[in-house]
Design a protein around this motif. Sequence first.
Motif, PDB file in Angstrom:
ATOM      1  N   MET A 258       0.818  -1.209   0.000  1.00 59.35           N
ATOM      2  CA  MET A 258       0.000   0.000   0.000  1.00 59.35           C
ATOM      3  C   MET A 258       0.853   1.260   0.000  1.00 59.35           C
ATOM      4  O   MET A 258       1.963   1.274   0.510  1.00 59.35           O
ATOM      5  CB  MET A 258      -0.909   0.020   1.230  1.00 59.35           C
ATOM      6  N   ALA A 259       0.272   2.292  -0.564  1.00 56.79           N
ATOM      7  CA  ALA A 259       0.832   3.645  -0.504  1.00 56.79           C
ATOM      8  C   ALA A 259      -0.354   4.587  -0.394  1.00 56.79           C
ATOM      9  O   ALA A 259      -1.511   4.155  -0.484  1.00 56.79           O
ATOM     10  CB  ALA A 259       1.673   3.937  -1.739  1.00 56.79           C
ATOM     11  N   SER A 260      -0.082   5.859  -0.216  1.00 59.69           N
ATOM     12  CA  SER A 260      -1.166   6.824  -0.051  1.00 59.69           C
ATOM     13  C   SER A 260      -0.894   8.050  -0.899  1.00 59.69           C
ATOM     14  O   SER A 260       0.248   8.492  -1.038  1.00 59.69           O
ATOM     15  CB  SER A 260      -1.271   7.223   1.419  1.00 59.69           C
ATOM     16  N   LEU A 261      -1.952   8.582  -1.460  1.00 60.12           N
ATOM     17  CA  LEU A 261      -1.882   9.794  -2.258  1.00 60.12           C
ATOM     18  C   LEU A 261      -2.802  10.820  -1.597  1.00 60.12           C
ATOM     19  O   LEU A 261      -3.981  10.550  -1.379  1.00 60.12           O
ATOM     20  CB  LEU A 261      -2.346   9.508  -3.686  1.00 60.12           C
ATOM     21  N   LYS A 262      -2.258  11.981  -1.262  1.00 58.67           N
ATOM     22  CA  LYS A 262      -3.063  13.025  -0.630  1.00 58.67           C
ATOM     23  C   LYS A 262      -3.499  14.014  -1.702  1.00 58.67           C
ATOM     24  O   LYS A 262      -2.674  14.588  -2.404  1.00 58.67           O
ATOM     25  CB  LYS A 262      -2.259  13.739   0.455  1.00 58.67           C
ATOM     26  N   LEU A 263      -4.808  14.184  -1.814  1.00 57.40           N
ATOM     27  CA  LEU A 263      -5.404  15.103  -2.772  1.00 57.40           C
ATOM     28  C   LEU A 263      -5.976  16.285  -1.991  1.00 57.40           C
ATOM     29  O   LEU A 263      -6.760  16.092  -1.060  1.00 57.40           O
ATOM     30  CB  LEU A 263      -6.510  14.377  -3.547  1.00 57.40           C
ATOM     31  N   THR A 264      -5.555  17.501  -2.342  1.00 57.92           N
ATOM     32  CA  THR A 264      -5.990  18.697  -1.629  1.00 57.92           C
ATOM     33  C   THR A 264      -6.614  19.687  -2.607  1.00 57.92           C
ATOM     34  O   THR A 264      -6.103  19.898  -3.705  1.00 57.92           O
ATOM     35  CB  THR A 264      -4.791  19.374  -0.918  1.00 57.92           C
ATOM     36  N   ASN A 265      -7.706  20.299  -2.176  1.00 60.44           N
ATOM     37  CA  ASN A 265      -8.371  21.323  -2.965  1.00 60.44           C
ATOM     38  C   ASN A 265      -8.146  22.672  -2.282  1.00 60.44           C
ATOM     39  O   ASN A 265      -8.841  23.017  -1.333  1.00 60.44           O
ATOM     40  CB  ASN A 265      -9.871  21.027  -3.069  1.00 60.44           C
ATOM     41  N   PRO A 266      -7.171  23.464  -2.751  1.00 59.18           N
ATOM     42  CA  PRO A 266      -6.890  24.755  -2.119  1.00 59.18           C
ATOM     43  C   PRO A 266      -7.793  25.883  -2.618  1.00 59.18           C
ATOM     44  O   PRO A 266      -7.621  27.027  -2.216  1.00 59.18           O
ATOM     45  CB  PRO A 266      -5.439  25.017  -2.528  1.00 59.18           C
TER      46      PRO A 266
END
Length: 192
Positions: free
Chosen positions: A38-46
């Motif tokens: 597993m890995a993780s991707l952080k998606l941010t809406n600024p």
Amino acid sequence: MAEKKEKKEEKDSDVFVLKLNPEAICFSNSGLGDENTMASLKLTNPTKEKYAFKIKCTSNEMFKIKSPVGIIKPDESLDIGVIHCSGKAIPENNKQYFAVYYVKVQDSVKATEVRDIWKEKKNKHDGMKRVYISFEKGAGTTCEDKKKEKKKDGDGEKPKTEEGKKEKESVEEKKDEKEEKKDEKKEDEEKK
């Protein structure tokens, strides 16, 4: 005569308003290929806008994405799990990728409507960016460890710790000693 279909390669959007962290995924595990990694991707809406997102991968058999579609609200961040599946080959680094797409939606759109939005949009989107994938197999080895090793091997970066400074000074002193010995040897040969 059958005409060959040309595979259309989509380019990253010039403007990608969402933020991705990391900008490249690294699957690292001693059991890589033999067990799910597993890995993780952080998606941010600024922004102050609401977006529907969709994440695709180069191989649905090799990779799984937890929450491949969804809604991201203004100033929200989401952690999206990505998995390299067990029993799958370890491909060459940076040949596989996840593609992150987004499209602006009305405030009234609900998460349950996202799949329908993407069906309607077909291949239309407001932005797209690729997140390339690399792999590191080995006990206790992480992709971050590999990055640190590369920097340590001398990319000209200044050491940040006192120990690192001393190590660099020691290496430089040894180089100076070797140069001096070469010069002395040269002088001796010239005298003969």
